[in-house]
Design a protein around this motif. Sequence first.
Motif, PDB file in Angstrom:
ATOM      1  N   GLU A  96       0.818  -1.216   0.000  1.00 54.64           N
ATOM      2  CA  GLU A  96       0.000   0.000   0.000  1.00 54.64           C
ATOM      3  C   GLU A  96       0.849   1.262   0.000  1.00 54.64           C
ATOM      4  O   GLU A  96       0.397   2.317  -0.454  1.00 54.64           O
ATOM      5  N   ALA A  97       2.091   1.143   0.477  1.00 52.17           N
ATOM      6  CA  ALA A  97       3.004   2.288   0.471  1.00 52.17           C
ATOM      7  C   ALA A  97       3.783   2.394  -0.839  1.00 52.17           C
ATOM      8  O   ALA A  97       4.635   3.275  -0.984  1.00 52.17           O
ATOM      9  N   GLY A  98       3.502   1.485  -1.777  1.00 47.09           N
ATOM     10  CA  GLY A  98       4.194   1.509  -3.055  1.00 47.09           C
ATOM     11  C   GLY A  98       5.616   0.996  -3.004  1.00 47.09           C
ATOM     12  O   GLY A  98       6.440   1.335  -3.856  1.00 47.09           O
ATOM     13  N   GLU A  99       5.914   0.144  -2.019  1.00 50.90           N
ATOM     14  CA  GLU A  99       7.283  -0.319  -1.803  1.00 50.90           C
ATOM     15  C   GLU A  99       7.542  -1.735  -2.303  1.00 50.90           C
ATOM     16  O   GLU A  99       8.621  -2.282  -2.068  1.00 50.90           O
ATOM     17  N   THR A 100       6.568  -2.333  -2.976  1.00 49.76           N
ATOM     18  CA  THR A 100       6.704  -3.731  -3.378  1.00 49.76           C
ATOM     19  C   THR A 100       7.999  -3.992  -4.132  1.00 49.76           C
ATOM     20  O   THR A 100       8.774  -4.896  -3.790  1.00 49.76           O
ATOM     21  N   GLU A 101       8.259  -3.215  -5.160  1.00 48.77           N
ATOM     22  CA  GLU A 101       9.430  -3.451  -5.994  1.00 48.77           C
ATOM     23  C   GLU A 101      10.722  -3.296  -5.202  1.00 48.77           C
ATOM     24  O   GLU A 101      11.629  -4.133  -5.314  1.00 48.77           O
ATOM     25  N   SER A 102      10.821  -2.260  -4.401  1.00 49.91           N
ATOM     26  CA  SER A 102      12.062  -2.041  -3.658  1.00 49.91           C
ATOM     27  C   SER A 102      12.281  -3.142  -2.625  1.00 49.91           C
ATOM     28  O   SER A 102      13.419  -3.559  -2.390  1.00 49.91           O
ATOM     29  N   VAL A 103      11.220  -3.640  -2.015  1.00 50.59           N
ATOM     30  CA  VAL A 103      11.345  -4.693  -1.001  1.00 50.59           C
ATOM     31  C   VAL A 103      11.838  -5.992  -1.619  1.00 50.59           C
ATOM     32  O   VAL A 103      12.809  -6.599  -1.149  1.00 50.59           O
ATOM     33  N   VAL A 104      11.188  -6.439  -2.682  1.00 53.69           N
ATOM     34  CA  VAL A 104      11.576  -7.734  -3.264  1.00 53.69           C
ATOM     35  C   VAL A 104      12.961  -7.655  -3.907  1.00 53.69           C
ATOM     36  O   VAL A 104      13.736  -8.627  -3.857  1.00 53.69           O
ATOM     37  N   LYS A 105      13.298  -6.514  -4.478  1.00 56.55           N
ATOM     38  CA  LYS A 105      14.625  -6.371  -5.080  1.00 56.55           C
ATOM     39  C   LYS A 105      15.711  -6.366  -4.006  1.00 56.55           C
ATOM     40  O   LYS A 105      16.785  -6.930  -4.199  1.00 56.55           O
ATOM     41  N   ARG A 106      15.433  -5.745  -2.878  1.00 62.90           N
ATOM     42  CA  ARG A 106      16.401  -5.749  -1.766  1.00 62.90           C
ATOM     43  C   ARG A 106      16.614  -7.163  -1.246  1.00 62.90           C
ATOM     44  O   ARG A 106      17.741  -7.594  -1.010  1.00 62.90           O
ATOM     45  N   GLN A 107      15.530  -7.900  -1.065  1.00 59.98           N
ATOM     46  CA  GLN A 107      15.630  -9.263  -0.554  1.00 59.98           C
ATOM     47  C   GLN A 107      16.403 -10.162  -1.510  1.00 59.98           C
ATOM     48  O   GLN A 107      17.257 -10.952  -1.092  1.00 59.98           O
ATOM     49  N   LEU A 108      16.108 -10.054  -2.798  1.00 62.15           N
ATOM     50  CA  LEU A 108      16.786 -10.893  -3.781  1.00 62.15           C
ATOM     51  C   LEU A 108      18.234 -10.467  -3.995  1.00 62.15           C
ATOM     52  O   LEU A 108      19.110 -11.304  -4.228  1.00 62.15           O
ATOM     53  N   SER A 109      18.494  -9.177  -3.882  1.00 64.79           N
ATOM     54  CA  SER A 109      19.851  -8.672  -4.096  1.00 64.79           C
ATOM     55  C   SER A 109      20.852  -9.297  -3.143  1.00 64.79           C
ATOM     56  O   SER A 109      21.980  -9.640  -3.534  1.00 64.79           O
ATOM     57  N   ALA A 150       3.566  -8.759 -12.762  1.00 67.68           N
ATOM     58  CA  ALA A 150       4.341  -7.512 -12.690  1.00 67.68           C
ATOM     59  C   ALA A 150       5.552  -7.684 -11.779  1.00 67.68           C
ATOM     60  O   ALA A 150       6.665  -7.243 -12.105  1.00 67.68           O
ATOM     61  N   VAL A 151       5.363  -8.335 -10.632  1.00 71.70           N
ATOM     62  CA  VAL A 151       6.481  -8.534  -9.708  1.00 71.70           C
ATOM     63  C   VAL A 151       7.443  -9.583 -10.264  1.00 71.70           C
ATOM     64  O   VAL A 151       8.667  -9.430 -10.159  1.00 71.70           O
ATOM     65  N   HIS A 152       6.919 -10.647 -10.856  1.00 71.51           N
ATOM     66  CA  HIS A 152       7.783 -11.661 -11.456  1.00 71.51           C
ATOM     67  C   HIS A 152       8.654 -11.046 -12.549  1.00 71.51           C
ATOM     68  O   HIS A 152       9.823 -11.413 -12.698  1.00 71.51           O
ATOM     69  N   ALA A 153       8.096 -10.119 -13.322  1.00 73.36           N
ATOM     70  CA  ALA A 153       8.868  -9.464 -14.377  1.00 73.36           C
ATOM     71  C   ALA A 153      10.001  -8.631 -13.781  1.00 73.36           C
ATOM     72  O   ALA A 153      11.116  -8.582 -14.336  1.00 73.36           O
ATOM     73  N   VAL A 154       9.731  -7.974 -12.659  1.00 74.18           N
ATOM     74  CA  VAL A 154      10.774  -7.199 -11.968  1.00 74.18           C
ATOM     75  C   VAL A 154      11.898  -8.122 -11.516  1.00 74.18           C
ATOM     76  O   VAL A 154      13.089  -7.830 -11.693  1.00 74.18           O
ATOM     77  N   LEU A 155      11.522  -9.259 -10.946  1.00 72.29           N
ATOM     78  CA  LEU A 155      12.524 -10.214 -10.464  1.00 72.29           C
ATOM     79  C   LEU A 155      13.321 -10.803 -11.622  1.00 72.29           C
ATOM     80  O   LEU A 155      14.540 -10.985 -11.522  1.00 72.29           O
ATOM     81  N   ARG A 156      12.643 -11.099 -12.734  1.00 73.10           N
ATOM     82  CA  ARG A 156      13.341 -11.650 -13.901  1.00 73.10           C
ATOM     83  C   ARG A 156      14.362 -10.644 -14.431  1.00 73.10           C
ATOM     84  O   ARG A 156      15.494 -11.011 -14.788  1.00 73.10           O
ATOM     85  N   ALA A 157      13.975  -9.385 -14.468  1.00 69.94           N
ATOM     86  CA  ALA A 157      14.893  -8.348 -14.949  1.00 69.94           C
ATOM     87  C   ALA A 157      16.103  -8.226 -14.027  1.00 69.94           C
ATOM     88  O   ALA A 157      17.241  -8.054 -14.489  1.00 69.94           O
ATOM     89  N   GLN A 158      15.865  -8.326 -12.731  1.00 69.60           N
ATOM     90  CA  GLN A 158      16.966  -8.261 -11.773  1.00 69.60           C
ATOM     91  C   GLN A 158      17.909  -9.443 -11.960  1.00 69.60           C
ATOM     92  O   GLN A 158      19.144  -9.295 -11.900  1.00 69.60           O
ATOM     93  N   LEU A 159      17.346 -10.617 -12.187  1.00 66.33           N
ATOM     94  CA  LEU A 159      18.168 -11.805 -12.410  1.00 66.33           C
ATOM     95  C   LEU A 159      18.949 -11.698 -13.722  1.00 66.33           C
ATOM     96  O   LEU A 159      20.108 -12.116 -13.802  1.00 66.33           O
ATOM     97  N   LYS A 160      18.324 -11.137 -14.742  1.00 68.98           N
ATOM     98  CA  LYS A 160      19.010 -10.984 -16.029  1.00 68.98           C
ATOM     99  C   LYS A 160      20.232 -10.084 -15.909  1.00 68.98           C
ATOM    100  O   LYS A 160      21.231 -10.279 -16.619  1.00 68.98           O
ATOM    101  N   ALA A 161      20.146  -9.117 -15.017  1.00 69.43           N
ATOM    102  CA  ALA A 161      21.280  -8.214 -14.822  1.00 69.43           C
ATOM    103  C   ALA A 161      22.402  -8.893 -14.043  1.00 69.43           C
ATOM    104  O   ALA A 161      23.536  -8.402 -14.026  1.00 69.43           O
ATOM    105  N   ALA A 162      22.076 -10.033 -13.419  1.00 68.21           N
ATOM    106  CA  ALA A 162      23.051 -10.690 -12.552  1.00 68.21           C
ATOM    107  C   ALA A 162      23.638 -11.970 -13.121  1.00 68.21           C
ATOM    108  O   ALA A 162      24.775 -12.331 -12.796  1.00 68.21           O
TER     109      ALA A 162
END
Length: 246
Positions: free
Chosen positions: A133-146, A182-194
Motif C-alpha cells: 500500500e506504500a508503493g514499496e513492493t518493488e524495492s522490497v523484493v529487489k532488496r531481498q533478492l539482491s 508484474a512482480v515476477h517481471a521485476v525479479l526476472r529483470a533483476q536476475l538478467k542483470a546478474a
Amino acid sequence: MRRKLVAGNWKMHGSHTANAELLAGITAARPFGCDVAVCVPFPYLSETAVALAASEVRWGAQDCSAHEQGAYTGEVSAAMLAEFGCRYAIVGHSERRQYHAETDQQVADKAKAALARGITPIVCVGETLAQREAGETESVVKRQLSAVIHTLGHCAGEMVVAYEPVWAIGTGKVATPEQAQAVHAVLRAQLKAATPQADAMKILYGGSMKPDNAATLMSQPDIDGGLIGGASLKAADFVAICRAAS
C-alpha cells in the motif's frame, strides 16, 4: 520454454498416517508434465524419502541452517539433508522472516549453504500489505533478492525464486495474475542483470494458489509454477494444481 515446478510446503502439518495417505494420493496420479516436489517437516524427511524413492516426485526441507556443523542446538545442516537425498530447501519464507527475525543476509547464507551441498534453494521474497500500500513492493523484493544474488555470485543462476506476497499467504487473498506477473517481471529483470542463466531460472508464485486459480496464474509469461501451502495438504487439490501446470 521453462518446465514448471509445483512445490508443496506442508509447514507444521503431518503425521505418519496423514503423510502416507497424502503421498500415496500424489504418487498415484503420476506421471506429471511438470516437476513436482513436497517440502516436509524435518521429522518426516526419512519416511518421505522412502515413500518417494521410486517416484518422480522430489522432496525437500522447509529450512536449512547456514552453518555446516557445530554447537547450534535445534538446527539442521545442508550436509544432513543431503544425506537423505534432499533436492530442495525453502529459505527465507515470510514466516521465518517474521517469527524468527531472519535477515536478508541470513537467508542468503542459507541459500549458499544449501547449494554447497547440491541442494537447490527455493528463495522466498515478498512484501507485506503495508509495504504494498506504500508503493514499496518493488524495492522490497529487489532488496531481498539482491542479498542472495550478491552472496551466491556466479552460482546465482542455480536457485529457484518464489514470490510470495505476505498479504496473500494463508489469507485466501490472491494477487491477480497481472499483479503477480508484474512482480515476477521485476525479479526476472533483476536476475538478467546478474546472471546469463536468468531466462532458464524458475520463479514460482506462492500465495493462496489453488486449483481454481492455478492455470490462470501459471499462464503468465514469468510465472513458472507455484509454492503451495494449504492446498498441498490435500492430494486432490495438489494434483489438480500439478495438472494445471502441465
